[in-house]
Enzyme design. Structure first.
Site, mmCIF file in Angstrom:
data_model
loop_
_atom_site.group_PDB
_atom_site.id
_atom_site.type_symbol
_atom_site.label_atom_id
_atom_site.label_comp_id
_atom_site.label_asym_id
_atom_site.label_seq_id
_atom_site.Cartn_x
_atom_site.Cartn_y
_atom_site.Cartn_z
ATOM 1 C CB THR A 92 -26.214 -2.678 20.164
ATOM 2 O OG1 THR A 92 -25.662 -2.829 18.861
ATOM 3 C CG2 THR A 92 -27.307 -3.707 20.388
ATOM 4 C CE LYS A 167 -26.613 -5.475 16.838
ATOM 5 N NZ LYS A 167 -25.548 -5.881 15.952
ATOM 6 C CE LYS A 242 -24.802 -3.475 24.328
ATOM 7 N NZ LYS A 242 -24.097 -2.449 23.578
HETATM 8 P P1 NAD Z 1 -15.943 0.309 22.327
HETATM 9 O O1 NAD Z 1 -15.981 0.110 23.800
HETATM 10 O O2 NAD Z 1 -14.713 -0.085 21.564
HETATM 11 O O3 NAD Z 1 -16.204 1.867 21.991
HETATM 12 C C1 NAD Z 1 -17.063 2.701 22.728
HETATM 13 C C2 NAD Z 1 -16.325 4.019 22.919
HETATM 14 O O4 NAD Z 1 -17.180 4.958 23.569
HETATM 15 C C3 NAD Z 1 -15.082 3.878 23.820
HETATM 16 O O5 NAD Z 1 -13.930 4.260 23.084
HETATM 17 C C4 NAD Z 1 -15.361 4.824 24.993
HETATM 18 O O6 NAD Z 1 -14.207 5.507 25.459
HETATM 19 C C5 NAD Z 1 -16.358 5.799 24.356
HETATM 20 N N1 NAD Z 1 -17.177 6.505 25.326
HETATM 21 C C6 NAD Z 1 -17.878 6.014 26.387
HETATM 22 N N2 NAD Z 1 -18.513 7.021 27.041
HETATM 23 C C7 NAD Z 1 -18.211 8.151 26.366
HETATM 24 C C8 NAD Z 1 -18.558 9.524 26.554
HETATM 25 N N3 NAD Z 1 -19.337 9.927 27.565
HETATM 26 N N4 NAD Z 1 -18.052 10.439 25.704
HETATM 27 C C9 NAD Z 1 -17.247 10.073 24.677
HETATM 28 N N5 NAD Z 1 -16.871 8.779 24.450
HETATM 29 C C10 NAD Z 1 -17.357 7.852 25.297
HETATM 30 O O7 NAD Z 1 -17.226 -0.424 21.745
HETATM 31 P P2 NAD Z 1 -17.491 -0.859 20.219
HETATM 32 O O8 NAD Z 1 -17.047 -2.259 20.020
HETATM 33 O O9 NAD Z 1 -17.026 0.232 19.320
HETATM 34 O O10 NAD Z 1 -19.101 -0.899 20.222
HETATM 35 C C11 NAD Z 1 -19.876 0.289 20.205
HETATM 36 C C12 NAD Z 1 -21.343 -0.101 20.084
HETATM 37 O O11 NAD Z 1 -21.528 -0.850 18.884
HETATM 38 C C13 NAD Z 1 -21.848 -0.981 21.228
HETATM 39 O O12 NAD Z 1 -23.144 -0.563 21.553
HETATM 40 C C14 NAD Z 1 -21.827 -2.376 20.637
HETATM 41 O O13 NAD Z 1 -22.777 -3.235 21.223
HETATM 42 C C15 NAD Z 1 -22.156 -2.081 19.186
HETATM 43 N N6 NAD Z 1 -21.660 -3.085 18.229
HETATM 44 C C16 NAD Z 1 -20.382 -3.567 18.322
HETATM 45 C C17 NAD Z 1 -19.932 -4.509 17.418
HETATM 46 C C18 NAD Z 1 -18.526 -5.065 17.484
HETATM 47 O O14 NAD Z 1 -18.231 -6.050 16.786
HETATM 48 N N7 NAD Z 1 -17.617 -4.461 18.249
HETATM 49 C C19 NAD Z 1 -20.796 -4.970 16.399
HETATM 50 C C20 NAD Z 1 -22.074 -4.429 16.295
HETATM 51 C C21 NAD Z 1 -22.498 -3.490 17.228
#
Ligand code: NAD
Length: 296
Positions: A92, A167, A242
């Protein structure tokens, strides 16, 4: 099909695992070693670098925290993959970054989609996410089996960035409606109305909405809602803030007037400042109740 998957966190980890279950070969990369280990346990090939994860793949999926991460990863991506590789971002992110990512892909001759999700970590694990997709019709058609392996509802919303637009508009409704439902329960309490009575009326009347009937912010009426589980997320307050900030940014640059969206962003900022970033967003009812109790 061979898929490179970058970002194996709360959402990306289980999404990559579902692609493996559906029969794809998945090459994963994350900055976190423990997450790479978890992904390996679920059948993902854990790679030591982004370049290794995208070597020889047909499609790359990114699932990263925010726009700046997506742009820096996509810069490296377009330098690493051959033209024609399908690039999909499921994070997102803000509209401007999504458009820039599409431009980078187009300059390399790669089809691209923005494909943010709703459904949270539960939906990611169960393979029941909703995908909101922006990009060309052909890229959408080509990617359909990939989305079907991870989700249940797959909606093509329009051209580049339309998925992100859908979204943030949806989540602006959600933030506002959760506050509205919380306020109604707090007012009902002050008026001596039981939670169940208000639920029984509003859930079959014009106050009916998802925040009430699926995600009721008081314990009891909907036994599966986070209110029955100490407001364990679910969807954390920090993520709601966010998304509301992204909606406000988009409203400002597009010239849309969104007074309730702005107020919801303000209230969720306060909710986060009070230390609730890790609690489910429906816990904002406690803050509203405390503010009410403080009044004479
Ligand atoms: P998260 O922080 O658990 O996962 C993100 C991952 O990206 C981390 O493990 C981090 O180490 C990795 N990362 C960051 N920079 C990187 C790079 N340069 N190379 C490789 N890996 C890298 O976050 P999440 O909860 O999985 O959310 C991910 C996305 O999904 C976000 O944009 C969030 O807004 C969206 N989202 C989350 C949810 C939820 O319930 N968690 C729901 C809908 C949407």
């Amino acid at each position: 099909m061979t898929i490179g998957f970058i970002g194996l966190g709360h959402m990306g980890g289980p999404m990559a695992a579902n692609l493996v279950k559906a029969g794809s070969a998945v090459q994963g990369f994350d900055l976190s070693q423990p997450l790479l280990g978890d992904a390996r346990d679920k059948g993902v090939t854990a790679c030591a670098s982004l370049a290794e994860a995208v070597a020889g793949v047909d499609t790359v999926i990114t699932m990263l925290p925010a726009g700046k991460h997506v742009l820096s990863v996509w810069e490296e991506l377009v330098a690493s993959v051959p033209s024609g590789t399908l690039l999909i971002d499921c994070s997102t992110i803000d509209i401007d970054s999504a458009l820039k990512a599409h431009e980078m892909a187009a300059a390399k001759g790669c089809p691209s989609l923005d494909a943010p999700v709703s459904g949270g970590t539960g939906g990611a694990a169960a393979g029941t996410l909703t995908f909101m997709i922006g990009g060309a019709e052909q890229a959408f058609a080509d990617a359909a089996p990939i989305f079907q392996a991870m989700g249940k509802k797959i909606i093509h919303c329009g051209g580049a960035s339309a998925g992100q637009a859908a979204k943030i508009c949806n989540n602006m409704i959600l933030g506002i409606s959760m506050i509205a439902v919380g306020e109604a329960f707090v007012l009902g309490e002050k008026l001596g109305l039981s939670h169940q009575a208000l639920f029984d009326v509003a859930s079959v009347s014009s106050g009916q909405c998802w925040s009430l009937t699926t995600y009721c912010p008081v314990p009891g009426p909907v036994p599966t809602s986070p209110a029955n589980n100490g407001y364990k997320p679910g969807f954390a307050g920090a993520l709601m803030l966010k998304d509301l900030k992204l909606a406000q940014e988009a409203a400002q640059s597009a010239g849309a007037t969104t007074p309730l969206g702005a107020k919801a962003a303000e209230l969720y900022a306060l909710f986060n400042e009070l230390g609730n970033g890790d609690r489910d967003f429906s816990g904002i009812i406690d803050m509203l109740r405390q503010q009410s109790a403080a009044k004479p």
